[in-house]
Design an enzyme around this catalytic site. Structure first.
Site: not given
Ligand code: PLP
Length: 413
Positions: A73, A127, A199, A224
């Protein structure tokens, strides 16, 4: 394992060189006494880690750090290599915690800094699943969430109350691309004793370095750009020495762990992150400029584009961008937009972005905005049908020809 604690040779290197070398410690790419024999850290699949004897087990207890074998873990060399590589790319970070998705990373960061009775401020361009964390999970745990206008620092400061503990920023917001003044908002937050979280999925630390701009925690969806090939889910949170240990402890308490196979894929994606972002940004800028001259387009929401909303802040604070931006159709209706999107052959219709292939989704933020309207201030109320493009590595001339087909389908209907 003193070797694991030695400085890596890339410590003083420039970003492109770091992307190539980060996380490739000799002891993770070779065997004891024979370090660095393969290029990439292999996939270490492990739940149980073995100790040579009782003395070693005792000596290791209480040493809770990446690089120390303990139990699955807490990861093993494949995950440690990815976390270390991300830390090397994030100026100001003392460490990086990996999570099984970007949403898990946001939840992990928020659940590290908030407790019952606190107030969380969230930018109104965030988001949607981030907003849902505030309205749902955190509300259930006694945290109150309030939204503020991303473009109005005065309103942000006015929303701060004695119980305000943290602020969550997203620049630019990944649907409407509004660009907030992150250094200013982070400074205001700090002055009020609050913790700021950004973010940073859009720019990645290659394009924006939050911790050097006064932000406390830098979160990314690795799904992403870092994954980059639309085949894995992962997230990360990086912070300086005051907050990183708490992030790590809370993630462990929540049982967060990523698979070594996914970590190896993310590490592979990271090696080409720089060239992919450069190419995608250049193509996106060319396509955004082309769209801005189209009669069917009311607004192009791309902070990299000179003259577009947020461009001045982007130019001041960012060193790069990516292939993700939005635009708004002039008038029209949902059916016309659907004809446009359905006519595209090279853009896949699907959520996510940052992969090597181009994607398109409709943008309809009106129902999710809390304190600011859509269409955005300054836009005509009739111009509300947005389209978001994630520009991939295709030839931009082919993508433009595809978009031309989309516009032809609008008028053909
Ligand atoms: C896709 C996204 C997330 C979440 O990511 P996941 O890996 O899909 O959980 C968070 N913030 C932004 C700006 C995103 O585009």
């Amino acid at each position: 394992m003193p070797q694991a604690m030695t400085k890596h040779p890339t410590d003083s290197a420039r970003t492109a060189t770091r992307l190539v070398n980060a996380g490739r410690r000799g002891e993770w790419t070779g065997t004891e006494g024979n370090p660095g024999r393969v290029v990439t850290p292999p996939v270490w699949r492990a739940s149980t880690h073995l100790y040579p004897d009782m003395a070693a087990m005792k000596a290791e207890s209480g040493r809770n750090e990446d690089g120390r074998f303990y139990y699955g873990r807490r990861g093993a060399p494949t995950q440690w290599a990815l976390a270390e590589a991300l830390t090397e790319l994030e100026p100001g970070a003392a460490g990086t915690v990996l999570y099984p998705s970007g949403v898990a990373a946001l939840a992990g960061a928020l659940m590290t800094v908030l407790k019952a009775g606190d107030v969380l401020l969230i930018t109104d361009n965030a988001y949607d699943p981030t907003r849902a964390l505030g309205r749902g999970l955190l509300t259930d745990f006694g945290v109150e969430t309030r939204f503020f206008d991303p473009l109005d620092p005065v309103a942000f400061e006015a929303a701060i109350c004695p119980r305000a503990r943290a602020v969550l920023l997203e620049a630019p917001g990944s649907l409407t691309m509004e660009m907030e003044d992150v250094p200013l908002l982070a400074a205001i937050a700090r002055r009020h004793g609050m913790i700021s979280i950004v973010d940073n999925t859009w720019a990645s630390p290659l394009g924006f370095q939050p911790l050097t701009h006064g932000v406390d925690i830098s979160v990314m969806s690795l799904t992403k750009h870092v994954g980059g090939h639309s085949d894995l889910m992962m997230g990360s949170a990086a912070a300086g020495p005051e907050i990183y240990p708490a992030l790590r402890r809370r993630a462990q308490a929540l049982g967060q762990v990523v698979s070594p196979d996914d970590a190896a894929l993310a590490l592979r994606g990271l090696r080409t992150l720089g060239v992919r972002l450069e190419r995608e940004s250049a193509s996106a800028l060319a396509i955004a400029g082309w769209l801005a001259a189209r009669p069917e387009v009311a607004a192009v929401l791309c902070p990299m584009l000179p003259g577009a909303p947020g461009h001045d802040l982007w130019r001041r604070d960012f060193t790069g961008g990516c292939g993700l931006f939005s635009f708004v159709l002039k008038g029209g209706d949902a059916a016309a937009r659907a004809r446009f999107i359905d006519a595209l052959a090279l853009f896949g219709i699907g959520y996510s972005w940052g992969g090597f292939e181009s994607l398109v989704v409709p943008v309809d933020p009106a129902p999710i905005r809390a304190v600011t309207p859509w269409p955005l201030a300054g836009m005509d109320a009739a111009d509300r049908f947005g389209v978001r493009l994630s520009i991939g590595l295709e030839d931009p001339a082919d993508l433009i020809a595809d978009l031309e087909r989309g516009f032809a389908a609008i008028t053909a209907g």
